[in-house]
Design a protein around this motif. Structure first.
Motif, short mmCIF file in Angstrom:
data_model
loop_
_atom_site.label_atom_id
_atom_site.label_comp_id
_atom_site.label_asym_id
_atom_site.label_seq_id
_atom_site.Cartn_x
_atom_site.Cartn_y
_atom_site.Cartn_z
N THR A 121 3.99 10.48 -0.26
CA THR A 121 4.22 11.83 0.24
C THR A 121 5.08 11.69 1.50
N ASP A 122 5.34 12.81 2.17
CA ASP A 122 6.11 12.64 3.41
C ASP A 122 5.20 12.56 4.64
N LYS A 123 3.97 12.29 4.42
CA LYS A 123 3.01 12.15 5.52
C LYS A 123 3.40 10.97 6.42
N GLU A 124 3.41 11.24 7.71
CA GLU A 124 3.73 10.17 8.66
C GLU A 124 2.49 9.31 8.91
N VAL A 125 2.72 8.02 9.09
CA VAL A 125 1.60 7.15 9.42
C VAL A 125 2.01 6.23 10.57
N ALA A 126 1.01 5.71 11.26
CA ALA A 126 1.29 4.77 12.35
C ALA A 126 1.97 3.54 11.79
N PHE A 127 2.95 3.05 12.51
CA PHE A 127 3.71 1.91 12.02
C PHE A 127 3.73 0.81 13.07
N ASP A 128 3.45 -0.39 12.66
CA ASP A 128 3.58 -1.56 13.51
C ASP A 128 4.93 -2.18 13.16
N ALA A 129 5.90 -2.00 14.05
CA ALA A 129 7.29 -2.35 13.72
C ALA A 129 7.44 -3.81 13.32
N THR A 181 0.85 -1.19 0.00
CA THR A 181 0.00 0.00 0.00
C THR A 181 0.89 1.24 0.00
N ALA A 182 0.31 2.39 0.26
CA ALA A 182 1.07 3.64 0.35
C ALA A 182 0.61 4.38 1.58
N ASN A 183 1.44 5.31 2.05
CA ASN A 183 1.00 6.09 3.20
C ASN A 183 -0.31 6.82 2.87
N GLU A 184 -0.35 7.37 1.65
CA GLU A 184 -1.60 7.98 1.19
C GLU A 184 -1.56 8.12 -0.32
N SER A 185 -2.72 8.37 -0.90
CA SER A 185 -2.76 8.65 -2.33
C SER A 185 -3.08 10.12 -2.52
N VAL A 186 -2.73 10.64 -3.68
CA VAL A 186 -3.03 12.04 -3.99
C VAL A 186 -3.75 12.06 -5.33
N ARG A 187 -4.95 12.56 -5.32
CA ARG A 187 -5.73 12.56 -6.54
C ARG A 187 -6.69 13.73 -6.54
N GLY A 188 -6.65 14.51 -7.61
CA GLY A 188 -7.52 15.66 -7.69
C GLY A 188 -7.25 16.65 -6.57
N GLY A 189 -5.96 16.72 -6.15
CA GLY A 189 -5.59 17.66 -5.10
C GLY A 189 -5.96 17.20 -3.70
N LYS A 190 -6.58 16.02 -3.61
CA LYS A 190 -6.98 15.52 -2.28
C LYS A 190 -6.23 14.24 -1.97
N SER A 191 -5.99 14.03 -0.69
CA SER A 191 -5.31 12.79 -0.34
C SER A 191 -6.30 11.81 0.29
#
Ligand code: WT7
Length: 654
Positions: A228-236, A190-200
């Motif tokens: 993106t550089d958005k931080e997300v929760a990570f399960d190590a 997956t990805a931290n987030e997607s960016v589409r139409g200016g929205k994530s």
């Protein structure tokens, strides 16, 4: 449906121009007929020759078609190959520096990736997957934005023999969970987030939700691409960044040599029941279908710049982005954005900027762009275009004419391509240098595809009568089964009622005096909303899972941009709500469906009643509901209805 009405009155015909014909891969009807004739005379020889010509085999096949366990057909079954080798390695000798992918980002910037670079990225990621213990036959869920790395992930799976199952990035956590469970997948990419139409959109958060409470015990690792550089929760223990995974991986990876009939991917699609089915495709036959249709239908040439606007979450993005163009060594666009952002000129700007020759999109996109600025294409230089394509639903002649005249300057043929997730590649579509086109018809089958239209008993209908669209002979790119459910495969696609040997597509169609096929619509409870397949039962199941809801019935109603819109008739456990209450609950239920399935399944219109219209034996009268949804007067006999008084209630939208 208004669109169907106007299709029925259509009688314009556009012959291939001399200019187009003179360079076409298949030029003139005589050439088309000769191909059909060859398939008729020697069906296996026809397919065998093509498979030899187009595919690079590790070990050549000796048998073309194995029908011994029909309808579980096998093609080229003793041959070995790797599809990623066919899409990458074999181009490196002469196309290493050719652009494979032009990544057109959401923000309007772009990046080119050569075949050499794509090869290295795929190998590195394939090695990364291997380091996690992923191997032949393992299932990998890909839940990614429309970035080149999604293609890299698919190709890397194929390279090591893992089976990918791409889940459209707009689907909800519930949909991800269902697919992970059905496929018993080991990995999610997956990805931290997607960016589409200016929205994530928070893809990783959605994956976390799908996996919570130990609901998906088969999952060992989640690979997270940093879009993106958005931080997300990570399960190590479970999560790993894509860039960390590939950091020390070699940029070469010996492909896993696979059998022609090994499974390449499973892609879930809606059917008549509440549960989407995993359409299972095998490697060689699918590759052949993808390559052949690019050559014949898209008239593919080495200098083309190909742009299919689909998302890799759908079959169109699999065949005409992730595999077909790469198998030909083509240059193609991978578009991250949406047609209307930052404005409705986005497609045309992209065509001008990248000198696109071949453009493939859906009628719903065309209709929305006409609405937002019918004149917009004229502001751009679209002279590079030489072929236009349409897919997903019948294209209404008004949209067709605009596409033809305004986008294609009346010079580009339009290939209206009828096919399905199940067929893997185009089935009925014009070969543009041969077949004259008619707005609204997908015209004639590809050579080798034996289409017929039949009645309830499987007998061919007289010309001009409507009936069920079937394919009479197995063909290489047909699905092999429904993942984990051979019975469902047989009963859905090769029903006994039709004799058990016809592939039942699920569409109704009729033929005109030239044998041209006109698709009328689905024969099952499947809606086509913006070119996407949605099962009414699926949406009904989602609605009744809401604690407020006792019963629900979902139908489609015509919509001028989406083609069809979802209308839900809902019976609550308590009293029928009115006024502000009704509005609030309707909104709640819309959001609920978006959360359960995805925004594309959200009803446009919700109506509340004390009950659903039922016969005395308790059967819901869907025909009546469809009439009510359209806002038409009921002329049918309602005397067999148990409860005719509810019709008045169900007329009213909230
Ligand atoms: C259903 C398949 C094929 C990729 C996109 C959709 C409808 C598709 C056309 C067309 C009329 C079409 C059919 C078909 N459909 N293309 N050119 N003309 N109808 O794939 O989600 O598997 O849906 O889409 O109803 O059965 P899908």
């Amino acid at each position: 449906m208004a669109a169907i009405e106007s299709v029925l009155k259509e009688n314009r015909v556009f012959e291939p121009s001399e200019a187009f014909q003179s360079t076409a891969n298949v030029s003139g009807m005589a050439a088309y007929n000769a191909l059909c004739e060859k398939a008729n005379q020697d069906y296996e020889g026809f397919w065998g020759d093509l498979a030899q010509e187009m595919i690079t085999w590790k070990k050549p096949f000796t048998q073309v078609l194995d029908e011994s366990n029909a309808p579980f057909y096998k093609w080229f079954a003793d041959g070995d190959l790797n599809i990623s080798y066919n899409c990458l390695d074999r181009h490196l000798a002469d196309k290493a520096n050719k652009t494979a992918i032009i990544y057109e980002k959401d923000d309007g910037s772009s990046e080119n990736i050569t075949y050499q670079q794509l090869y290295e990225r795929v190998c590195q990621f394939a090695n990364g997957l291997k380091s996690l213990g992923v191997g032949k036959g393992d299932r990998v869920i890909i839940y990614m934005p429309m970035v080149p790395d999604a293609v890299v992930a698919m190709q890397a799976c194929a390279r090591i023999g893992a089976i990918h199952s791409v889940v459209f990035g707009g689907f909800s956590a519930g949909a991800v969970k269902d697919r992970v469970q059905d496929a018993a997948a080991k990995i999610i990419i997956t990805a931290n987030e997607s960016v589409r139409g200016g929205k994530s959109a928070p893809l990783k958060v959605t994956v976390d939700e799908a996996l919570k409470d130990g609901d998906c015990p088969s999952i060992e690792k989640v690979i997270v691409f940093a879009r993106t550089d958005k931080e997300v929760a990570f399960d190590a223990a479970r999560d790993i960044w894509w860039h960390d995974l590939i950091a020390n991986q070699a940029s070469e990876c010996e492909p896993e040599w696979m059998n022609a009939e090994d499974t390449l991917f499973v892609l879930y699609t809606s059917g008549s029941t509440g549960k989407p089915k995993g359409v299972q495709h095998s490697i060689a036959g699918y590759l052949l279908g993808a390559m052949l249709s690019l050559k014949w239908v898209f008239d593919h040439k080495p200098d083309d710049v190909f742009w299919c606007t689909a998302d890799v979450g759908w079959i169109t993005g699999h065949t005409y982005i992730a595999y077909g163009p790469l198998a030909w060594g083509a240059t193609q666009i991978v578009f991250e954005g949406v047609p209307t952002y930052p404005n409705a000129g986005r497609f045309w700007e992209g065509v001008e900027k990248h000198k696109v020759t071949t453009f493939y999109t859906a009628p719903t996109a065309i209709r929305s762009l006409i609405k937002l600025g019918a004149d917009l294409p004229n502001q751009y230089d679209l002279s590079s275009l030489r072929l236009l394509g349409s897919v997903g639903e019948p294209i209404n002649p008004e949209a067709w004419m605009w596409y033809y005249e305004t986008v294609g300057r009346s010079e580009c043929p339009i290939v209206d391509t009828w096919w399905q997730t199940e067929t893997g590649s185009n089935m009925i579509a014009p070969l543009p240098g041969a077949v004259a086109i008619k707005p609204g018809s997908c015209t004639l089958p590809l050579p080798g595809i034996m289409v017929d239209i039949v009645d309830e008993s499987g007998a061919s209908v007289d010309q001009s009568n409507g009936g069920f669209l079937v394919i009479k002979r197995p063909f290489p790119s047909l699905l092999r089964t429904v993942w984990g459910d051979d019975e469902r495969f047989k009963s859905t696609y090769f029903p006994e009622e039709l004799g058990g040997n016809l592939y039942l597509a699920g569409d109704s169609a009729h033929r005109d005096e030239n044998g041209y096929v006109w698709i009328m619509g689905r024969i099952d409870d499947v809606l086509n909303v913006s070119g996407h397949r949605l099962g009414t039962m699926e949406i009904e199941s989602a609605l009744v899972a809401n604690p407020l809801v006792a019963e629900a019935a979902v139908v489609g109603k015509p919509h001028d941009v989406k083609g069809e819109a979802v209308v839900a008739f809902v019976i609550l456990k308590g009293d029928r709500p009115e006024g502000e209450d009704a509005k609030r609950i309707a909104q709640e239920l819309k959001s609920w469906v978006a959360h359960e399935i995805g925004k594309i399944a959200q009803p446009d219109d919700i109506r509340f009643g004390d009950n659903l219209p039922k016969t005395r034996s308790g059967k819901i009268m869907r025909r009546l509901l469809r009439t009510l949804a359209k806002g038409e007067e009921i002329t049918a006999d309602t005397s067999t209805l148990e409860n005719p008084q509810v019709l008045e209630q169900l007329k009213q939208s909230v």
